[in-house]
Design a protein around this motif. Structure first.
Motif, short mmCIF file in Angstrom:
data_model
loop_
_atom_site.label_atom_id
_atom_site.label_comp_id
_atom_site.label_asym_id
_atom_site.label_seq_id
_atom_site.Cartn_x
_atom_site.Cartn_y
_atom_site.Cartn_z
N TRP A 356 -48.35 32.22 -34.99
CA TRP A 356 -47.37 31.16 -34.81
C TRP A 356 -47.89 29.78 -35.16
O TRP A 356 -47.18 28.94 -35.71
N TYR A 357 -49.18 29.52 -34.87
CA TYR A 357 -49.69 28.16 -35.11
C TYR A 357 -49.77 27.82 -36.60
O TYR A 357 -49.94 26.66 -36.97
N LEU A 358 -49.66 28.83 -37.45
CA LEU A 358 -49.66 28.58 -38.89
C LEU A 358 -48.27 28.19 -39.40
O LEU A 358 -48.11 27.80 -40.56
N MET A 359 -47.26 28.29 -38.51
CA MET A 359 -45.86 28.10 -38.94
C MET A 359 -45.37 26.68 -38.64
O MET A 359 -44.28 26.51 -38.10
N ASP A 360 -46.14 25.70 -38.97
CA ASP A 360 -45.76 24.31 -38.79
C ASP A 360 -45.28 24.02 -37.35
O ASP A 360 -44.13 23.65 -37.12
N PRO A 361 -46.17 24.17 -36.37
CA PRO A 361 -45.76 23.92 -34.98
C PRO A 361 -45.30 22.49 -34.74
O PRO A 361 -44.44 22.25 -33.88
N ALA A 362 -45.83 21.52 -35.52
CA ALA A 362 -45.38 20.14 -35.35
C ALA A 362 -43.91 20.01 -35.74
O ALA A 362 -43.13 19.29 -35.09
N GLY A 363 -43.52 20.72 -36.78
CA GLY A 363 -42.12 20.70 -37.21
C GLY A 363 -41.21 21.33 -36.17
O GLY A 363 -40.09 20.84 -35.92
N GLN A 364 -41.68 22.40 -35.53
CA GLN A 364 -40.87 23.05 -34.50
C GLN A 364 -40.73 22.17 -33.26
O GLN A 364 -39.67 22.14 -32.63
N LEU A 365 -41.82 21.47 -32.94
CA LEU A 365 -41.75 20.52 -31.82
C LEU A 365 -40.65 19.49 -32.09
O LEU A 365 -39.84 19.18 -31.22
N ARG A 366 -40.63 19.01 -33.32
CA ARG A 366 -39.66 17.98 -33.70
C ARG A 366 -38.24 18.56 -33.74
O ARG A 366 -37.31 17.99 -33.18
N ASP A 367 -38.10 19.73 -34.37
CA ASP A 367 -36.77 20.31 -34.59
C ASP A 367 -36.14 20.84 -33.31
O ASP A 367 -34.93 20.77 -33.12
N PHE A 368 -36.98 21.45 -32.45
CA PHE A 368 -36.43 22.11 -31.26
C PHE A 368 -36.63 21.30 -29.98
O PHE A 368 -36.23 21.74 -28.90
N SER A 376 -51.41 32.44 -23.16
CA SER A 376 -52.62 33.07 -22.63
C SER A 376 -53.80 32.81 -23.56
O SER A 376 -54.92 33.26 -23.28
N SER A 377 -53.58 32.13 -24.68
CA SER A 377 -54.61 31.91 -25.69
C SER A 377 -55.17 30.49 -25.62
O SER A 377 -54.49 29.52 -25.94
N SER A 378 -56.45 30.38 -25.27
CA SER A 378 -57.08 29.05 -25.26
C SER A 378 -57.16 28.48 -26.66
O SER A 378 -57.08 27.26 -26.85
N LYS A 379 -57.34 29.34 -27.65
CA LYS A 379 -57.39 28.86 -29.03
C LYS A 379 -56.08 28.15 -29.38
O LYS A 379 -56.08 27.06 -29.95
N LEU A 380 -54.98 28.78 -29.05
CA LEU A 380 -53.68 28.17 -29.37
C LEU A 380 -53.54 26.83 -28.65
O LEU A 380 -53.09 25.85 -29.24
N ALA A 381 -53.96 26.80 -27.39
CA ALA A 381 -53.86 25.54 -26.64
C ALA A 381 -54.66 24.44 -27.33
O ALA A 381 -54.21 23.29 -27.41
N ASN A 382 -55.82 24.79 -27.83
CA ASN A 382 -56.66 23.81 -28.53
C ASN A 382 -55.98 23.29 -29.78
O ASN A 382 -55.99 22.09 -30.05
N ILE A 383 -55.35 24.18 -30.52
CA ILE A 383 -54.73 23.79 -31.78
C ILE A 383 -53.48 22.94 -31.56
O ILE A 383 -53.29 21.91 -32.22
N VAL A 384 -52.63 23.35 -30.63
CA VAL A 384 -51.33 22.67 -30.53
C VAL A 384 -51.42 21.27 -29.93
O VAL A 384 -50.51 20.47 -30.11
N LYS A 385 -52.51 21.00 -29.24
CA LYS A 385 -52.69 19.63 -28.74
C LYS A 385 -52.65 18.64 -29.90
O LYS A 385 -52.10 17.55 -29.79
N ALA A 386 -53.24 19.04 -31.03
CA ALA A 386 -53.27 18.15 -32.20
C ALA A 386 -51.87 17.96 -32.80
O ALA A 386 -51.65 17.04 -33.57
#
Lengths: 409, 149
Positions: A356-368, A376-386
């Protein structure tokens, strides 16, 4: 660098293979590699979002030269689920580019499996086997859990390795670099993949650095399975850019602490306590999250089965979105087993081929209008903060409890 | 006294020279863009425009094109392997990279993009070099010279 007769012949023949080998030699010379090592397989990472037009042209240039991979070469997760473009507001040009990339990679002999969990679904290298893998978490898993040997082989590098069948012998291909310099004793009980990911995050934050190797000593009675170690691998590489760890008594080069450290005194020791773990996890966050995501890495069949079990008779709360990602291979079997049906019935959106983090999460934040994210993934948490999200990490079952309700018969 | 000719700019200086542990690529002379933060291609850059874009980054808003980027280390994964090639092809990328510590991702990416990269340089270099300094990176000699501070 000392070249073998075969490698010298590759250079002498010229063309794209020679060019690929010359690039590898340049990297090897940078790291003072004494020679190349033959690899059993390669794992390529790249998608239209990350490599742009230049990457597409690079791949097309290789196909025009007529080269193909001489060892089995697989592809990592990509940036798009072609069957769910609209529901995630993904750009339509990405799907066209993705299809072109798939055709190009196939011509080059790459197996377009689109997965970051090939070690759970495609091939597990053996102890001591040299590979050239491109996804950082998979590299950490290969080195640490399987005892295979790989450096991060990013971008075109893993593809070049697939084409030449070898890679420069530096970093984690050499025994001397696999010794733990740091020892972390974990007294916190670890009962969920999220706990293991949190441990990786804390260790990665403490001992950041590609060359750094940590030996983890468990004093908590915990015994990890493949999924636990998958989350540990993903987060230790995400937070620490690290590519190897040992779990004493568990991983194949660490039957003892002395073996893990190769008999050397550690530079530093530290501890992860139950208090440390509790502080890392988001137990105090009581708000219902905007979105819950189970990904990074893709879910194994066992994980999908567990989600199915937890979601039986439940439905996603209004105002919340729950997403799960997996590979095409796992999806098909999970569908056959009936697990996917349970997830869909509960209102979970299941996507495949991507993470999911490869699917433009910033765009989804904006759109939705999403802001808070639970995982449950610390890696995901690290990435999406940015990308502007406010993430919370909690165990899988807790994520389910906080984002779904029982269905009234 | 050393004379250097680059892009029509005549430099006369007594260069400060620093030794590199690792380096590959062609010799270049360009202005330095110095970061105190570790570098991540995925999170620090607007790769389309070639600018430092991360909110908290000390160089936020700086253009990177044609400059030698100097940073104490790197972080992140696969994006760096492609980003340098992508930005270079659109003339918005770095001219070169000088890093305190690096990982294979950045080196592989730089080699593919055809830009010089170096690592393993003394703390004294980081204490001396400033954004805007004209520097010479010579991978064959494993040296960096500050030509004009």
């Amino acid at each position: 660098m000392q070249l073998s007769k075969v490698e010298q012949e590759m250079l002498d023949q010229g063309g794209a293979v020679a060019q690929a080998l010359r690039q590898q030699i340049a990297v090897g010379d940078f790291f003072d590699a004494p020679h190349m090592v033959e690899i059993a397989n390669a794992h390529f990472t790249g998608d239209p979002e990350v490599f742009g037009e230049a990457g597409l042209e690079y791949l097309e240039g290789l196909t025009l030269s007529g080269v193909s991979c001489r060892v089995p070469t697989t592809r990592n997760a990509t940036c798009v689920d072609l069957e769910q473009l609209e529901s995630f507001n993904q750009l339509s040009h990405l799907s066209e580019q993705e299809l072109e990339v798939r055709r190009t990679l196939t011509k080059l002999g790459v197996m377009v499996v689109n997965t970051c969990i090939g070690y759970q679904t495609v091939y597990q290298p053996q102890l001591g086997e040299h590979v050239a893998w491109g996804d950082t978490g998979t590299v950490a898993y290969a080195n640490s859990v399987l005892g295979a040997r790989s450096n991060y082989e990013a971008g075109p590098s893993s593809l070049l390795a697939g084409i030449t069948g070898r890679t420069p012998a530096y970093g984690f291909h050499l025994d001397k670099n696999r010794a733990a310099q740091y020892v972390v004793t974990v007294t916190a009980p670890l009962t969920d993949p999220a706990d293991w990911g949190a441990v990786g995050a804390m260790i990665g934050s403490r001992y950041r650095g590609y060359d750094n190797v940590v030996a983890i000593v468990l004093e908590n009675g915990s015994s990890p399975n493949s999924d636990d170690l998958k989350y540990l691998s993903a987060s230790i590489s995400s937070y620490g850019s690290m590519a190897m760890f040992h779990v004493v008594g568990i991983t194949p080069e660490a039957f003892s602490l002395e073996q893990a450290t190769q008999g050397q005194d550690p530079r530093e020791t530290s501890e992860i306590t139950a208090k440390d773990l509790a502080e890392f996890l988001g137990w105090d966050d009581t708000d219902i999250p905007d979105v819950v995501v189970f990904t990074a890495p893709q879910l194994s069949l066992f994980e999908v089965a567990r989600l199915s079990s937890l979601l039986e008779g439940r439905e996603v709360l209004d105002g919340t979105t729950v997403i799960a990602t997996t590979s095409q291979m796992v999806y098909q079997e999970a569908e056959r087993q009936g697990y996917i049906g349970v997830l869909l019935q509960a209102g979970v959106r299941v996507i495949k081929d991507t993470c999911w983090y490869l699917m433009d999460p910033a765009g989804q934040l904006r759109d939705f209008g999403w802001q808070t994210l639970m995982t449950s993934s610390s890696k995901l948490a690290n990435i999406v903060k940015a990308h502007g999200y406010t993430p919370t990490v909690l165990p899988v079952a807790e994520c389910i409890v906080r984002s779904t309700r029982k269905v009234t018969p | 006294m050393t004379n250097h000719q680059t892009s029509g700019l005549q430099i006369k200086a007594s260069p400060s020279e620093f030794i590199l542990k690792h380096a590959t690529g062609e010799k270049i002379i360009a202005r330095a863009l110095v970061s105190t933060a570790p570098f991540s291609a995925r999170y620090d850059l607007n790769r389309v425009e070639g600018t430092i874009s991360r909110k908290e980054h000390p160089l936020r808003g700086h253009q990177i094109a044609g400059q030698i980027f100097v940073a104490p280390g790197v972080q992140g994964g696969v994006a760096g392997g492609w980003a340098l090639l992508d930005m270079g092809s659109r003339q918005v990328g770095f001219a070169g990279l000088i890093l305190g510590r690096t990982n294979p991702v950045m080196v592989q990416g730089a080699v593919t993009a055809g830009i010089p990269i170096a690592a393993g340089i003394s703390e004294a270099f980081f204490a001396t070099v400033k954004t805007g300094d004209l520097i010479e990176l010579c991978p064959d000699e494993k040296t960096v010279r500050i030509l004009e501070g």
